[in-house]
Every structure is written in C-alpha cells, then in structure tokens.
Scaffold this active site. Structure first.
Site, short mmCIF file in Angstrom:
data_model
loop_
_atom_site.label_atom_id
_atom_site.label_comp_id
_atom_site.label_asym_id
_atom_site.label_seq_id
_atom_site.Cartn_x
_atom_site.Cartn_y
_atom_site.Cartn_z
N ASP A 352 0.81 -1.22 0.00
CA ASP A 352 0.00 0.00 0.00
C ASP A 352 0.84 1.27 0.00
O ASP A 352 0.35 2.34 -0.36
CB ASP A 352 -0.95 0.01 1.20
CG ASP A 352 -2.07 -1.03 1.03
OD1 ASP A 352 -2.32 -1.43 -0.12
OD2 ASP A 352 -2.67 -1.44 2.03
N TYR A 436 -9.89 -0.49 2.46
CA TYR A 436 -9.40 -0.39 3.83
C TYR A 436 -9.10 1.04 4.21
O TYR A 436 -8.71 1.85 3.37
CB TYR A 436 -8.10 -1.20 3.97
CG TYR A 436 -8.20 -2.28 5.01
CD1 TYR A 436 -8.73 -3.53 4.68
CD2 TYR A 436 -7.81 -2.05 6.32
CE1 TYR A 436 -8.85 -4.52 5.64
CE2 TYR A 436 -7.93 -3.03 7.28
CZ TYR A 436 -8.44 -4.26 6.94
OH TYR A 436 -8.56 -5.23 7.88
NI NI Z 1 -7.54 -6.80 7.60
#
Ligand code: NI
Length: 684
Positions: A352, A436
């Site tokens: 990420d 996320y």
């Molecule tokens: Ni997770």
C-alpha cells in the site's frame, strides 16, 4: 528590463510586509529578503519572464516542498527537457539534504531546495527520475530507469482503469454471462499486478493492473457486499486498454447488502449524554512553521506522497539541554498478503505504500475528523499525474488527548496520595486504500515515550461463496460472503539518533537460570543484553517466551549510573509472516521475513522493498543491502521494525470493521536520570 527589476525590488518589500513572511525564523531577517530579491533579479536577467517569487526561501531544510515549489519543479522540467504530453508525473518530493547540513542549520540560514521527481512516459513505458535544484533553477538530473522498472501506480490511473474496464466489450460480455445488466453499478477495484513468474509471456514489460469487480445493487450501495467472483480484468496502464479477461467460472452474487451509512441504519441507540473536550486556554503545544514543541518535546512534521506523515529531528529538552532521539521516523512500507491459494486469488498482495503511495490516499480531515479538542491541521501537497499540484487541506492532525493515568502512589501509612494524569500529543493522518482505512498515529508522552499506533478499519476485501460452500482460507462473514485470511505487515524506518548519531542496538532476552548451585530454589531468572554487531546478527524475530525487546544505546553517552543512555524499542502485537519464505510475494516483500533489521545509515536506503516494488522481480531493499553484512555497532544506525496484524475475520468486522490497533513504542531506558515526569503538576 529596468522596470521589471524595480518591480522585483518592490515585490521583495511586499513579501517582507506579508503577515506570513513574519512567521518563525524569517522574522526581521533583511538578508533573507535581499537573497530573495537577488534570486528574482538573476531570474529576470536570465530572461525568465515568469515572476519567480514562487521559489520563496523556506524556513528549514526539511520543510516539505510548497505548492509553488512543486509547480516550479514541474514547469522547469517540462521546459528544460521539452517533455511530451505522454509524460506523467508519479511523484514529487523534497530531496532531503544531507544530515550534516540539516544538523548544522541555524534559523535564518539559506537552505538547499531540491525536488526529486519520478515520471513515466506512457509512449515508451519507461520511468524516469529527475532532480530539480529550485534555488539554482536547474534540472540537475534526468535519467531513465532500466526497462521493466515500474514506478508506483498513480491515483489517476485508478479512475482511468475503471473507465477502460467498463468500456470493454469482453468485460460487458462477462457481465452478461453473469446476468448483470447495468454496468454503471459495477465497481472496479484495480489491484497491482505484482510479479509471480506465472504471467503469460505477452505480459512481460507491460505496466499492468488486475481489476477485481463488485456489483452494487444501487449507486450508494457497499459494493464489497457483492463480489463479482470469477472475473479478473487485466489492463495495460500505458495504453489504458483491457488486454485480457481471466474467467474462473460463475459464482452467484451474495444475497445481502452490507451498508453502514447513517441513512441505512433504521434506529440509532439512545442513552448517550455529551462528553465535551474543552480547552478554554487553547492547546499546550506551539507550532512554528513545521516545528512542534510540547512538554519538552521538539520535532518537525514532514510529509511525502509515498509515506504520508514523517517525523524529523525528534528530541527532548532535558533540563534545558535539547537531546536528540530520532532523526527521522516513518512507516515506510507495508504489504498485505492474502492466504487463499485459488488461481484467482494467489496474486492478492498489496504494497500500500510502495505500490500506491499512501500519502496521495490521505483523507482531507475537512470531511470529518475523529479528534476532539483544539486541533491544528497541516495541509499536504502532491502532484496529480498531469503535473498539477493538489493541496490536500487538513491532511495531518495535531492535537492533545487525555491518556489516563501517568503515575500514582498511595502511602497508606501517611495517608498521602499523589496521582498525575497523562496527556499525549498525537500527530496523525488517515489514508483510505480501496476498501481499507488506515489511521497512522505518533503519540508523544510526558515521560519521554513515543508510541506509533496504526488503526485498521474500513471494509474487508471479500469473495463470493456458492450456496453451502465454505472456504478453508477465510471466514463467512455474511451469507455467501467470504473474507479471506490476510495479514497487514508494516515496516517502520527509525533513523535513530540517541544523544547523537553514533548508536548501537542491543537485544534483551529474559531466561530461566538452570537449577544448580547458583539457583538452588529454582526461582532465578534474569534479562541479559546482547549487542547486535552486524546486519546478519541484527535480523531478528519477536519472541514472547523470552519477553524480547531491543534497546538503542549511545555507547559514548553515559547516564549518572555509568551505563549508556538508551531508548527501548518495545514490540506490540505482532505475528510471523505466514506465506512460505520462497513464495513469489516474498521476493518483493523480503523485509517481511524478519521483525527487526538494523542497517548503517545510507542516504538512498529508504524503502525496505526497494524504490520500485511495483511489478518488481524482487530481491531489492533490505535483503539486498544487508547481504554485505555491514557493521552496525557504534555507528549511525537505522532500525527497521516490522509488525504484522494477523487478520482472522469475524462476522463483527462486517460490514465495516471496528478499529483494530497495532504498533510499538520507543521508551527511554537509562536516557533520563529518573522518572522525567515527576514535575508534571497534579490536576488539582
Ligand atoms: Ni484486515
């Protein structure tokens, strides 16, 4: 020309009169204004008609590039190199000056300002690096990256990729096969393609994304509730064309929606009375430019599009003496491996930070902030792929929090009680990476402790199950909806400077003493310290059965007890990396094989998976650097702490996950003579 020069001089006086120009060390510094006027003059004489007041002298060599500096760098590069429209801007960051220069810097001194840029030419697929000297107004470096090295994915590419997928006739046919009539309700989640050695030969050298798809039932629906399983769309990002659809068979869409927004919640619970955080006299910290002072702490806030928030030159004022602790600290890489071996899933591994640039995914806290009280925000700048400066308002949040009890004792004999409340100063940002959301917090405490906390929330990445199907590699979190086992593995880069640059790292383990003449009663146990002298010795795992932690010491600076001053690196929650050590993802995520690494400081060793992990064949970063097994004792050391949250999904993590928290702390260990927080006054 003369009129132009005169107007420059006038402008310089104007700049001096601006309220902003009086901030911090620029106050009352006529030499600064003269320097500015001189630069403007040079620019004018060199035939540059653009008013370059732009390149305003910043206050400190580590201040992030201003919007104007970024725009100037782009402009200069375009003109100097006559860049075609096919060049896209991946990133633009301050090229941080050498440590010696930063440490010798005094307020008011001129500082070097260099911008480091990464570019991609869509026409050739070749990446480039450039360095622009903003003060000298010169492109000092412009070099092509080796063929096949892919710069990080640009935010703009996500949107363009989604659009390309939805226009593809093959994709529309795959939708039709699955009975999905309305392509506008399809949500395309582009994932980095990685490098697994299993790609068709035609993929080699191409800049690719693997898009996973979901279908909303209405435009505001949570798409992750309904994965369109079995379809993976491969997109060439240079041509922005779908090159292939991988079809792994039809799985029906799960039956339930999974919405969390307030208008989907039929009835909110009652009974909550207000708790107000009021700071009637304002906060206890002061901010000058990017420098923060609070309760003996002093540090600078930085920001990069890759890492987000960066801490610089962190130290503590110990009875009038400023003592350094950490030269630079950031979360500098992370990888999220998913554990499902299925043909469709084994490539789900997101870097990420290195692949997506988490700093460009930061939330503007104008849209909502989780903090209470007196908050100071900092904006952040980055470039979009077309070289336009984006200023993200309120990217970093700085505020104080009550942190419970700091220390207490009751003497029952004298009936005397002393208790102090703890307060902490938090510098934080929140980034949304697809499904996320990550909150990154650095908490400073009054006892000299510094804690790094990552809060994980948002929506789990899901796959669909056929009716009655169970997955061995995940948990069913809603009917026919599977959340795969995965890990979030973070790497912190801690360029330590405990009372100066020359530091060593020790490991502390506690063990039982064997029974014998020294331990006749069997009660003996003790902690012992071992020096980690070279890079190989310093590749370490966490161990709960020896209560293991590490200590960064300065062997040349002793406390009053005659022992070296130090800071303890205290692991928090952690887990080993569960993919096989020789799995393809580990070639790129080699840093995740250890939980601690120590390296001697090298200016270019910043990212533990290498500078360009996107589609990289692997082997770069920490494994490559440490192969030399350099000495790491009594030198300028960087500690790399790797920490992993093992996510075994729960039904309660759906549809939006309550925060899970992970991190570590740096706590003084012989750094101070005694509890440094004795002088914190009682509340009343
Ligand atoms: Ni997770």
């Amino acid at each position: 020309m003369r009129a132009w020069i005169l107007s420059i001089a006038g402008f310089a006086l104007f700049v001096q009169s601006l309220p902003g120009a009086e901030d911090g060390p620029r106050r009352g510094k006529p030499e600064q204004v003269r320097a500015l006027a001189k630069r403007l003059l040079v620019a004018a004489l060199s035939g540059d008609k653009k008013p370059t007041s732009a390149v305003k002298q910043p206050a400190h060599p580590l201040d992030p590039l201003s919007a104007t500096e970024m725009a100037t760098a782009v402009d200069m590069l375009r003109r100097d190199r006559k860049l075609a429209q096919s060049f896209r801007f991946v990133s633009c960051t301050l090229d941080e000056p050498d440590k010696a220069l930063v440490l010798a810097h005094r307020p008011g001194q001129e500082v070097p300002r260099r911008a480091f840029l990464v570019l991609l030419d869509n026409a050739t697929g070749i990446g480039h690096e450039a360095i622009v000297d903003l003060a000298k107004r010169a492109v000092v470096r412009f070099a092509a990256l080796p063929k096949g090295i892919q710069p990080a994915i640009m935010l703009d590419e996500f949107g363009e990729c989604e659009e390309a997928v939805k226009k593809s006739p093959e994709f529309l046919a795959a939708l039709k096969k699955r009975g999905v009539a309305d392509a506008s309700l399809v949500m395309v989640e582009p994932w980095s393609a990685g490098n697994y050695g299993t790609e068709p030969a035609a993929d080699k050298g191409r800049r690719l994304m693997r898009a996973l798809c979901f279908v909303r039932s209405e435009p505001r629906d949570n798409g992750f509730a309904r994965p369109l399983d079995g379809v993976v769309v491969i997109v060439d990002l240079n041509t922005m064309k779908v090159i292939r659809i991988e079809d792994y068979g039809v799985t029906p869409l799960p039956p339930e929606a999974g919405n969390w927004a307030r208008d989907y919640i039929p009835k909110m619970r009652g009974g909550l009375k207000p708790i107000d955080i009021v700071q009637p006299d304002g906060p206890s910290f002061t901010v000058t430019g990017n420098e923060v002072r609070w309760q003996n702490w002093r540090f600078r806030l930085g920001f990069t599009p890759r890492e987000g928030l960066v801490l610089h030159t962190v130290g503590y004022n110990d009875a009038g003496t400023f003592r350094s602790i950490l030269y630079r600290g950031s979360i500098t890489e992370m990888v999220v491996p998913y554990g499902d071996p299925g043909e469709q899933y084994y490539r789900k591994n997101a870097f990420d930070i290195g692949e997506y640039g988490i700093g460009t995914l930061v939330n503007s806290l104008q849209l909502g902030c989780d903090c209470l009280g007196s908050i100071r925000y900092f904006d952040a700048n980055y470039l979009d792929s077309r070289g336009k400066v984006i200023t993200l308002k309120n990217a970093i949040c700085l505020h104080e929090e009550d942190a419970g009890i700091l220390w207490k004792h009751t003497d029952w004999r004298t009936n005397q009680t002393e208790v102090r409340r703890s307060r902490r100063l938090s510098a934080s940002f929140i980034a949304t990476v697809g499904n996320y959301d990550y909150g990154f917090y650095w908490h400073f405490y009054q006892d000299g402790s510094l804690q790094c906390e990552v809060k994980l929330t948002g929506i789990m990445n899901t796959t669909a199950l056929k009716p009655k199907e169970k997955s061995a590699y995940g948990i069913e979190v809603a009917p026919q909806l599977n959340a795969t086992f995965h890990q979030h593995i973070f790497a912190a880069r801690l360029d330590m400077a405990v009372d100066g640059l020359k530091n060593s790292v020790q490991e502390l383990n506690t063990a039982r003493v064997p029974r014998g003449p020294d331990n006749p009663h069997g009660n003996a146990f003790r902690a012992s310290a071992t020096l980690l002298a070279n890079e190989k010795q310093a590749m370490r795992a966490t161990r709960s059965d020896t209560a293991r932690f590490w200590r960064i010491i300065n062997p040349h600076s002793k406390n009053r007890l005659g022992t070296p001053v130090g800071y303890r690196l205290v692991p928090g929650e952690n887990s080993p990396t569960f993919v096989q050590p020789d799995a393809a993802v580990m070639r790129r995520a080699g840093f995740a094989a250890q939980r601690l690494w120590v390296t001697p400081f090298q200016r270019d060793e910043k990212y533990p998976a290498g500078d360009y992990p996107n589609q990289h064949p692997g082997g770069d970063g920490l494994p490559r650097w440490t192969a030399a097994n350099r000495k790491v004792a009594d030198t300028d050391v960087v500690a790399w702490y790797v920490f992993a949250h093992m996510h075994v999904p729960r039904p309660e993590d759906w549809p939006v996950m309550p925060v899970a928290s992970i991190g570590f702390a740096l706590r003084p260990d012989g750094f101070f003579a005694r509890n440094p927080a004795l002088d914190v006054p009682p509340v009343k």
